[in-house]
Each structure stands twice: as C-alpha cells, then as structure tokens.
Write an enzyme that holds these catalytic residues in place. Sequence first.
Site, PDB file in Angstrom:
ATOM      1  N   CYS A   1       0.814  -1.229   0.000  1.00  0.00           N
ATOM      2  CA  CYS A   1       0.000   0.000   0.000  1.00  0.00           C
ATOM      3  C   CYS A   1       0.843   1.272   0.000  1.00  0.00           C
ATOM      4  O   CYS A   1       0.319   2.355  -0.238  1.00  0.00           O
ATOM      5  CB  CYS A   1      -0.942   0.005   1.189  1.00  0.00           C
ATOM      6  SG  CYS A   1      -2.030  -1.408   1.174  1.00  0.00           S
TER       7      CYS A   1
ATOM      8  N   HIS B   1      -3.468   7.407   3.033  1.00  0.00           N
ATOM      9  CA  HIS B   1      -3.829   6.106   2.462  1.00  0.00           C
ATOM     10  C   HIS B   1      -5.253   5.785   2.908  1.00  0.00           C
ATOM     11  O   HIS B   1      -5.580   5.892   4.091  1.00  0.00           O
ATOM     12  CB  HIS B   1      -2.847   5.053   2.980  1.00  0.00           C
ATOM     13  CG  HIS B   1      -3.199   3.651   2.587  1.00  0.00           C
ATOM     14  ND1 HIS B   1      -3.676   3.335   1.340  1.00  0.00           N
ATOM     15  CD2 HIS B   1      -3.134   2.480   3.273  1.00  0.00           C
ATOM     16  CE1 HIS B   1      -3.898   2.029   1.284  1.00  0.00           C
ATOM     17  NE2 HIS B   1      -3.580   1.490   2.448  1.00  0.00           N
TER      18      HIS B   1
ATOM     19  N   ASN C   1      -9.938   0.085   0.126  1.00  0.00           N
ATOM     20  CA  ASN C   1      -8.474   0.105   0.103  1.00  0.00           C
ATOM     21  C   ASN C   1      -7.978  -0.368  -1.264  1.00  0.00           C
ATOM     22  O   ASN C   1      -8.080  -1.547  -1.593  1.00  0.00           O
ATOM     23  CB  ASN C   1      -7.952  -0.803   1.218  1.00  0.00           C
ATOM     24  CG  ASN C   1      -6.425  -0.771   1.325  1.00  0.00           C
ATOM     25  OD1 ASN C   1      -5.743  -0.282   0.424  1.00  0.00           O
ATOM     26  ND2 ASN C   1      -5.902  -1.296   2.406  1.00  0.00           N
TER      27      ASN C   1
HETATM   28  N1  ACO Z   1     -18.720  -8.590   9.047  1.00  0.00           N
HETATM   29  C1  ACO Z   1     -19.228  -8.883  10.267  1.00  0.00           C
HETATM   30  N2  ACO Z   1     -18.488  -9.313  11.291  1.00  0.00           N
HETATM   31  C2  ACO Z   1     -17.167  -9.442  11.067  1.00  0.00           C
HETATM   32  C3  ACO Z   1     -16.571  -9.170   9.823  1.00  0.00           C
HETATM   33  C4  ACO Z   1     -17.405  -8.730   8.790  1.00  0.00           C
HETATM   34  N3  ACO Z   1     -16.952  -8.440   7.568  1.00  0.00           N
HETATM   35  N4  ACO Z   1     -15.246  -9.377   9.920  1.00  0.00           N
HETATM   36  C5  ACO Z   1     -15.008  -9.787  11.173  1.00  0.00           C
HETATM   37  N5  ACO Z   1     -16.167  -9.830  11.868  1.00  0.00           N
HETATM   38  C6  ACO Z   1     -16.382 -10.213  13.250  1.00  0.00           C
HETATM   39  C7  ACO Z   1     -15.295 -11.123  13.781  1.00  0.00           C
HETATM   40  O1  ACO Z   1     -15.549 -12.477  13.456  1.00  0.00           O
HETATM   41  C8  ACO Z   1     -15.365 -10.864  15.243  1.00  0.00           C
HETATM   42  O2  ACO Z   1     -16.439 -11.586  15.784  1.00  0.00           O
HETATM   43  P1  ACO Z   1     -16.330 -12.294  17.219  1.00  0.00           P
HETATM   44  O3  ACO Z   1     -16.122 -11.144  18.186  1.00  0.00           O
HETATM   45  O4  ACO Z   1     -17.637 -12.989  17.359  1.00  0.00           O
HETATM   46  O5  ACO Z   1     -15.134 -13.207  17.124  1.00  0.00           O
HETATM   47  C9  ACO Z   1     -15.735  -9.389  15.335  1.00  0.00           C
HETATM   48  O6  ACO Z   1     -16.314  -9.055  14.070  1.00  0.00           O
HETATM   49  C10 ACO Z   1     -14.546  -8.492  15.617  1.00  0.00           C
HETATM   50  O7  ACO Z   1     -13.495  -8.860  14.720  1.00  0.00           O
HETATM   51  P2  ACO Z   1     -12.169  -8.057  14.655  1.00  0.00           P
HETATM   52  O8  ACO Z   1     -11.300  -8.679  13.605  1.00  0.00           O
HETATM   53  O9  ACO Z   1     -11.618  -7.868  16.029  1.00  0.00           O
HETATM   54  O10 ACO Z   1     -12.737  -6.659  14.118  1.00  0.00           O
HETATM   55  P3  ACO Z   1     -12.001  -5.289  14.049  1.00  0.00           P
HETATM   56  O11 ACO Z   1     -12.712  -4.285  14.807  1.00  0.00           O
HETATM   57  O12 ACO Z   1     -10.525  -5.426  14.249  1.00  0.00           O
HETATM   58  O13 ACO Z   1     -12.232  -4.918  12.531  1.00  0.00           O
HETATM   59  C11 ACO Z   1     -10.982  -4.835  10.531  1.00  0.00           C
HETATM   60  C12 ACO Z   1     -11.683  -5.725  11.524  1.00  0.00           C
HETATM   61  C13 ACO Z   1     -12.021  -3.915   9.895  1.00  0.00           C
HETATM   62  C14 ACO Z   1     -10.359  -5.720   9.458  1.00  0.00           C
HETATM   63  C15 ACO Z   1      -9.922  -3.989  11.265  1.00  0.00           C
HETATM   64  O14 ACO Z   1      -9.111  -4.826  12.062  1.00  0.00           O
HETATM   65  C16 ACO Z   1      -9.052  -3.235  10.344  1.00  0.00           C
HETATM   66  O15 ACO Z   1      -9.512  -2.404   9.602  1.00  0.00           O
HETATM   67  N6  ACO Z   1      -7.736  -3.488  10.403  1.00  0.00           N
HETATM   68  C17 ACO Z   1      -6.794  -2.787   9.593  1.00  0.00           C
HETATM   69  C18 ACO Z   1      -6.794  -3.457   8.324  1.00  0.00           C
HETATM   70  C19 ACO Z   1      -6.234  -2.577   7.305  1.00  0.00           C
HETATM   71  O16 ACO Z   1      -6.574  -1.413   7.213  1.00  0.00           O
HETATM   72  N7  ACO Z   1      -5.408  -3.189   6.530  1.00  0.00           N
HETATM   73  C20 ACO Z   1      -4.870  -2.551   5.490  1.00  0.00           C
HETATM   74  C21 ACO Z   1      -3.775  -1.606   5.961  1.00  0.00           C
HETATM   75  S1  ACO Z   1      -2.385  -2.016   5.220  1.00  0.00           S
HETATM   76  C22 ACO Z   1      -2.815  -2.076   3.687  1.00  0.00           C
HETATM   77  O17 ACO Z   1      -3.436  -1.181   3.239  1.00  0.00           O
HETATM   78  C23 ACO Z   1      -2.541  -3.319   2.891  1.00  0.00           C
END
Ligand code: ACO
Length: 323
Positions: A112, A250, A280
């Site tokens: 990214c 980003h 993204n």
């Molecule tokens: N829809 C519904 N529920 C979901 C989804 C979804 N799409 N995805 C995960 N969940 C659930 C999980 O199973 C979990 O459930 P549980 O509590 O019953 O186990 C719950 O939601 C919380 O999951 P987390 O993974 O802890 O959710 P989080 O708040 O961390 O959000 C996310 C996930 C959006 C992916 C977040 O971690 C994030 O944005 N991380 C950064 C990722 C990123 O930006 N990457 C790119 C940067 S680097 C680059 O650009 C390549």
Amino acid sequence: MYSRIAGTGSYLPEKVLTNHDLEKMFDTSDEWIRERTGIGQRHIAAEGQTTVDLGLEAARRAMAAAGVAPEDLDLIVFGTTTPDQVFPNCGTLLQERLGGHSFPAMGVEAACSGFIYALSIADKFVRLGDAKCALVVGAETLSRIVDWTDRGTAILFGDGAGAVVLKATEEPGIISTHLRSDGAYKDLLYCPVGPSKGFAPDASGRTPMFIHMAGNEVFKIAVKSLGSIVDETLAANGLDKSAIDWLVPHQANIRIIQATAKKLDIPLERVILTVHEHGNTSAASVPLALDAGVRSGQIKRGDLLLLEAFGGGFTWGSALIRY
Ligand code: ACO
C-alpha cells in the site's frame, strides 16, 4: 533542483460492489462494514482488465492535466502489488501503451506504500537532474488476490489507479519524502505465493493466492507507524502541525485516518476522504485521493499537503508537498 506535481489523474473501473452485494456473499452487514472501516463500496476491474489498463487511464488524465505528451516523458515509476505479469514490469508495459521509447521505466512493489515509494524514487531522479518530466503511477487489481469467501479481508479491498506528472522546477514542489519498512512484520499482512516459492495448493487444497491479514494487529501498528512518520516529517522540516493545509492519507480504514488526523490536530474537513467510495486500493489509494482533492477544488496551488501510506511488509512512508 526540485520536482513539482504538474498534473494529477485517476481512474476507477465501472463495476461497483456495494456492501449490500457483500451481504449476499457472506455473513456481514453494511452497518458493520461502514462502522468499522468507513467503506461503502469498492470498484472491481472487468474480466481481462489489467493493472496497466487502469494505470493507463489514470496516466492519460494526469498527462492531460499537466499538458504533457508521451514524448515529453523521460521516466515512469509504477507502484503496484498486482502486476499484469512477472515481467516486463508495469512501468515498461505502460511506456509501450503510451508510445514512449528508450527512457527508463520501472515497477515498484511496496504494497500500500507503493505510490509513496514510487513518488520518492521519481523525485530523486528529478532532483539529481536525471529526469525532467516523470510519470508516477499507483494502480492495483487487488480483487484478483482477495479471498471472496473471507469476510475479514474481502470487505476492505478494491481496484483503481491514480497518477501524477512531476516536472523539474527551481522551487519545491516535493519538499521531502520519508520511507520506512520492517520485515519483522511479514507474517501480519501478506500474499504467500510467487514464481520462486511456487503456487502449490495449501493444506485445504486451495491455491493460496490470497491476501492474509491479522486485521487487529495491522490496525494498531498502522496507527502507531503513521503517527511517528507524520512527526518525523514535520520535525525534518521544522514545521508545526498547524502548517499542514491538507492530509492526503492512504484510504484503508476511516478509523486509521481519524487517528492520524487527531495526531495532527487536523479536523476531518481538512482530510481528503475517498475510502467510502473505493475502499483500500493499496498503491492506488493516495493518488486517487489526491486527484479527488484537486479536481473537487479543495486542494489549491500553494497548499501544503502531507501524504502518507502504510502497507504489507510492513512498509510505510510520507511526502510533504507544496502543491
Ligand atoms: N462482518 C461482520 N463481522 C465481522 C466481519 C465482517 N466483515 N469481519 C469480522 N467480523 C467479526 C469477527 O468475526 C469478530 O467476531 P467475534 O467477536 O464474534 O469473534 C468481530 O467481528 C470483531 O473482529 P475483529 O477482527 O476484532 O474486528 P475489528 O474491529 O478489528 O475490525 C478490521 C476488523 C475492519 C479488518 C480492522 O481490524 C481493520 O480495519 N484493520 C486494519 C486493516 C487494514 O486497514 N489493513 C490494510 C492496511 S495495510 C494495507 O493497506 C494493505
């Protein structure tokens, strides 16, 4: 000698995949995706449409905005993680599509952060007098490496392209760029296959040409790393955060963007936000946002811009720019 941005351009494929479309593919909801990421939809390249096809459209628009013809170019740097093929590199493939010949053209792979890396490389060519008119592109067809059954990653990514034309100038322009990477985090965000390691199926029998991500950990390190690169950029230039007119981040996740804006004490009104529109798009995300800011009239000539990105590797970086 410095480089300055003479023109910007971007391109998003026609096909749109909304959060509601994703609701039909796996267990998720529009509300959950918007609340956690700020993303409303993503664009998906048509069958047969490649990263260079997307980059070409963005490049043409940037060149038109800069009043530059293909024969004026003397460098192409193309940031991407999803190249059309192993080689020739996307920069060279784009050169051919534009009808250019013999000047250097290269691909840069920094996930990214690919556009910030590409911009920094092109800026250095211009500063050293090795180029006078450079095309810098960030383009991706990430949809090709998304596991569309994995709700943890499939909600985040999309396809697109952005480009800028840099011209040599006596006044900056690009004031400074700052690049970082740390392979210690290689297992938190990655796509595990390639020509050297091979494309063998994994234990479950699937060819694992997919993005793998430990979302929660990536989130925390992204916030921390972007906070420190922003500090480093301001300190390197002896600037107070109040000097920044526009943050062009980003576009990965609205909450990561909000954290960086808070660090800079910048209200969201002075942050270019496009994440809701395309999710993204990795190396394409910063130039897509930049072009949106310029074309909407928000970013004006003379404004001080802070561009930043963070991605797999991890890689991260920033660019301070007098537009
Ligand atoms: N829809 C519904 N529920 C979901 C989804 C979804 N799409 N995805 C995960 N969940 C659930 C999980 O199973 C979990 O459930 P549980 O509590 O019953 O186990 C719950 O939601 C919380 O999951 P987390 O993974 O802890 O959710 P989080 O708040 O961390 O959000 C996310 C996930 C959006 C992916 C977040 O971690 C994030 O944005 N991380 C950064 C990722 C990123 O930006 N990457 C790119 C940067 S680097 C680059 O650009 C390549």
